[in-house]
Design an enzyme around this catalytic site. Structure first.
Site, PDB file in Angstrom:
ATOM      1  N   TYR A   1      -3.104  34.353 -33.577  1.00 16.95           N
ATOM      2  CA  TYR A   1      -3.002  33.388 -32.969  1.00 16.95           C
ATOM      3  C   TYR A   1      -4.108  32.327 -32.992  1.00 16.95           C
ATOM      4  O   TYR A   1      -3.936  31.036 -33.203  1.00 16.95           O
ATOM      5  CB  TYR A   1      -2.682  33.487 -31.359  1.00 16.95           C
ATOM      6  CG  TYR A   1      -2.538  32.386 -30.425  1.00 16.95           C
ATOM      7  CD1 TYR A   1      -1.072  31.779 -30.662  1.00 16.95           C
ATOM      8  CD2 TYR A   1      -3.330  32.037 -29.583  1.00 16.95           C
ATOM      9  CE1 TYR A   1      -0.529  30.867 -29.729  1.00 16.95           C
ATOM     10  CE2 TYR A   1      -2.823  30.891 -28.828  1.00 16.95           C
ATOM     11  CZ  TYR A   1      -1.645  30.494 -28.828  1.00 16.95           C
ATOM     12  OH  TYR A   1      -1.187  29.199 -28.003  1.00 16.95           O
TER      13      TYR A   1
ATOM     14  N   ALA B   1      -6.404  32.033 -35.467  1.00 20.16           N
ATOM     15  CA  ALA B   1      -6.559  31.582 -36.681  1.00 20.16           C
ATOM     16  C   ALA B   1      -5.521  30.546 -36.974  1.00 20.16           C
ATOM     17  O   ALA B   1      -5.814  29.595 -37.532  1.00 20.16           O
ATOM     18  CB  ALA B   1      -6.245  32.758 -37.690  1.00 20.16           C
TER      19      ALA B   1
HETATM   20  P1  NAP Z   1       7.072  29.047 -24.493  1.00 19.30           P
HETATM   21  O1  NAP Z   1       7.195  28.443 -23.101  1.00 19.30           O
HETATM   22  O2  NAP Z   1       6.935  30.236 -24.945  1.00 19.30           O
HETATM   23  O3  NAP Z   1       7.939  27.960 -25.463  1.00 19.30           O
HETATM   24  C1  NAP Z   1       7.927  28.182 -26.774  1.00 19.30           C
HETATM   25  C2  NAP Z   1       8.838  27.063 -27.312  1.00 19.30           C
HETATM   26  O4  NAP Z   1       8.642  27.162 -28.810  1.00 19.30           O
HETATM   27  C3  NAP Z   1      10.405  27.319 -27.034  1.00 19.30           C
HETATM   28  O5  NAP Z   1      10.988  25.987 -27.119  1.00 19.30           O
HETATM   29  C4  NAP Z   1      10.885  28.107 -28.334  1.00 19.30           C
HETATM   30  O6  NAP Z   1      12.107  27.929 -28.570  1.00 19.30           O
HETATM   31  C5  NAP Z   1      10.275  27.360 -29.442  1.00 19.30           C
HETATM   32  N1  NAP Z   1       9.908  28.380 -30.601  1.00 19.30           N
HETATM   33  C6  NAP Z   1       9.321  29.466 -30.662  1.00 19.30           C
HETATM   34  N2  NAP Z   1       9.561  29.968 -31.880  1.00 19.30           N
HETATM   35  C7  NAP Z   1      10.195  29.128 -32.523  1.00 19.30           C
HETATM   36  C8  NAP Z   1      10.735  29.144 -33.934  1.00 19.30           C
HETATM   37  N3  NAP Z   1      10.388  29.925 -34.700  1.00 19.30           N
HETATM   38  N4  NAP Z   1      11.435  28.000 -34.141  1.00 19.30           N
HETATM   39  C9  NAP Z   1      11.748  26.961 -33.248  1.00 19.30           C
HETATM   40  N5  NAP Z   1      11.245  27.003 -31.903  1.00 19.30           N
HETATM   41  C10 NAP Z   1      10.461  27.927 -31.672  1.00 19.30           C
HETATM   42  O7  NAP Z   1       5.443  28.256 -25.012  1.00 19.30           O
HETATM   43  P2  NAP Z   1       4.544  27.467 -24.314  1.00 19.30           P
HETATM   44  O8  NAP Z   1       3.624  28.162 -23.399  1.00 19.30           O
HETATM   45  O9  NAP Z   1       5.392  26.129 -23.665  1.00 19.30           O
HETATM   46  O10 NAP Z   1       3.737  26.782 -25.583  1.00 19.30           O
HETATM   47  C11 NAP Z   1       3.979  25.740 -26.239  1.00 19.30           C
HETATM   48  C12 NAP Z   1       2.749  25.435 -27.378  1.00 19.30           C
HETATM   49  O11 NAP Z   1       1.537  25.395 -26.723  1.00 19.30           O
HETATM   50  C13 NAP Z   1       2.628  26.483 -28.262  1.00 19.30           C
HETATM   51  O12 NAP Z   1       2.274  25.866 -29.478  1.00 19.30           O
HETATM   52  C14 NAP Z   1       1.610  27.358 -27.611  1.00 19.30           C
HETATM   53  O13 NAP Z   1       0.706  27.995 -28.709  1.00 19.30           O
HETATM   54  C15 NAP Z   1       0.593  26.299 -27.116  1.00 19.30           C
HETATM   55  N6  NAP Z   1      -0.391  26.743 -25.972  1.00 19.30           N
HETATM   56  C16 NAP Z   1       0.174  27.091 -24.882  1.00 19.30           C
HETATM   57  C17 NAP Z   1      -0.765  27.793 -23.941  1.00 19.30           C
HETATM   58  C18 NAP Z   1      -0.297  28.398 -22.775  1.00 19.30           C
HETATM   59  O14 NAP Z   1      -1.253  28.755 -21.885  1.00 19.30           O
HETATM   60  N7  NAP Z   1       0.865  28.570 -22.312  1.00 19.30           N
HETATM   61  C19 NAP Z   1      -2.091  27.612 -24.322  1.00 19.30           C
HETATM   62  C20 NAP Z   1      -2.631  26.872 -25.389  1.00 19.30           C
HETATM   63  C21 NAP Z   1      -1.556  26.445 -26.376  1.00 19.30           C
HETATM   64  P3  NAP Z   1      13.192  29.213 -27.661  1.00 19.30           P
HETATM   65  O15 NAP Z   1      13.382  28.800 -26.438  1.00 19.30           O
HETATM   66  O16 NAP Z   1      14.724  28.928 -28.439  1.00 19.30           O
HETATM   67  O17 NAP Z   1      12.686  30.436 -28.150  1.00 19.30           O
END
Ligand code: NAP
Length: 253
Positions: free
Chosen positions: A161, A163
């Site tokens: 992740y 990376a």
């Molecule tokens: P999340 O609640 O798990 O939601 C992930 C989203 O990405 C969902 O809409 C999911 O769609 C979609 N997704 C996952 N795999 C996919 C694929 N192969 N093709 C198309 N869509 C896909 O994640 P989040 O926490 O909101 O994170 C959003 C972003 O912020 C990510 O890039 C994550 O790395 C980054 N981030 C998050 C945090 C944190 O603390 N939460 C911190 C730093 C960075 P489905 O609903 O259809 O699965």
């Protein structure tokens, strides 16, 4: 800070941070006066996608959902083309979709490394490549990539992740340099720990330990990130490009 009539694509729009971004850009729900048409991409949450479309379609913006695995290059080209057709153009791309497959390196499977790189990093190439064609033609555009603070500082158990997210930062800076003279800005937001389904997997002990190292002593919310995305999309951010903005309660400074 008015985003009236902008055309936006958001990847990963069904849940967490992506859902908050879609909601903010379509409706200005979290404080900005935005009304933009939004096409969002998701992977499997059909019901959540339909609910979001139904909810936001009550407002003035047009909302479209596209089911597509962001790691597929071919599918990304087709999805962006279809989204542009529906939206009637493209001004802003938000690369937000992401996953985790955490494990210590000794136990990490090759498939878990590849999957995280494909969904988190290759997707940013896939969508950016498709999106810049119309932006270059119109000599304007905004691209915002959601990376993570662990792409800056690393994290044990998240080599894949971290990376992928460090890769997004390198990609952001390179493309910012390539596209600056074409009127397109490219920036990254590095969230700290944000309350979403991704962080729900942490146990209470892990959560307590993490909160202890956050100067503001709380996790962020998806809205904290969506508001900053709104700022970077707005005219106020006209002269900002190639930057990584940590939104993390002071965790990394
Ligand atoms: P999340 O609640 O798990 O939601 C992930 C989203 O990405 C969902 O809409 C999911 O769609 C979609 N997704 C996952 N795999 C996919 C694929 N192969 N093709 C198309 N869509 C896909 O994640 P989040 O926490 O909101 O994170 C959003 C972003 O912020 C990510 O890039 C994550 O790395 C980054 N981030 C998050 C945090 C944190 O603390 N939460 C911190 C730093 C960075 P489905 O609903 O259809 O699965």
């Amino acid at each position: 800070m008015n985003l009236l009539n902008k055309k936006v694509i958001v990847t990963g729009g069904t849940r967490g941070i992506g859902k908050a971004i879609v909601t903010e850009l379509a409706n200005g729900t979290y404080g900005n006066s935005f009304i933009s048409d939004v096409a969002f991409v998701y992977n499997s949450s059909d019901d959540q996608a339909q609910l979001l479309v139904d909810e936001l379609s009550k407002g003035p913006a047009k909302i479209f959902a596209f089911k597509a695995d962001v790691s597929s290059y071919q599918k990304a080209q087709e999805t962006v083309e279809s989204a542009i057709e529906k939206l009637g153009g493209l001004d802003i791309l938000i690369n937000n979709a992401g996953i985790t497959r955490d494990n210590l390196l000794l136990r990490m499977e090759e498939s878990d490394f590849d999957k995280v790189i494909d969904v988190n990093l290759k997707s940013v190439f896939n969508y950016t490549k498709a999106a810049i064609k119309p932006m270059i033609k119109q000599r304007s555009g905004r691209i915002i990539n959601i990376t993570s603070v662990v792409g800056l500082i690393g994290n044990a158990g998240q080599a894949n992740y971290s990376a992928s997210k460090a890769g997004v930062i390198g990609f952001t800076k390179s493309i910012a340099k390539e596209l600056a003279a074409r009127g397109i800005t490219v920036n990254a937001i590095a969230p700290g720990f944000i309350e979403t389904e991704m962080t729900e997997k942490l146990n209470d002990k892990q959560k307590e330990a993490l909160q202890a190292i956050i100067p503001m002593k709380r996790f962020g919310t998806p809205e904290d990130i969506a508001k900053v995305v709104g700022f970077l999309c707005s005219d106020a951010a006209d002269y900002i490009t190639g930057q990584v903005l940590a939104v993390d309660g002071g965790m990394v400074m």
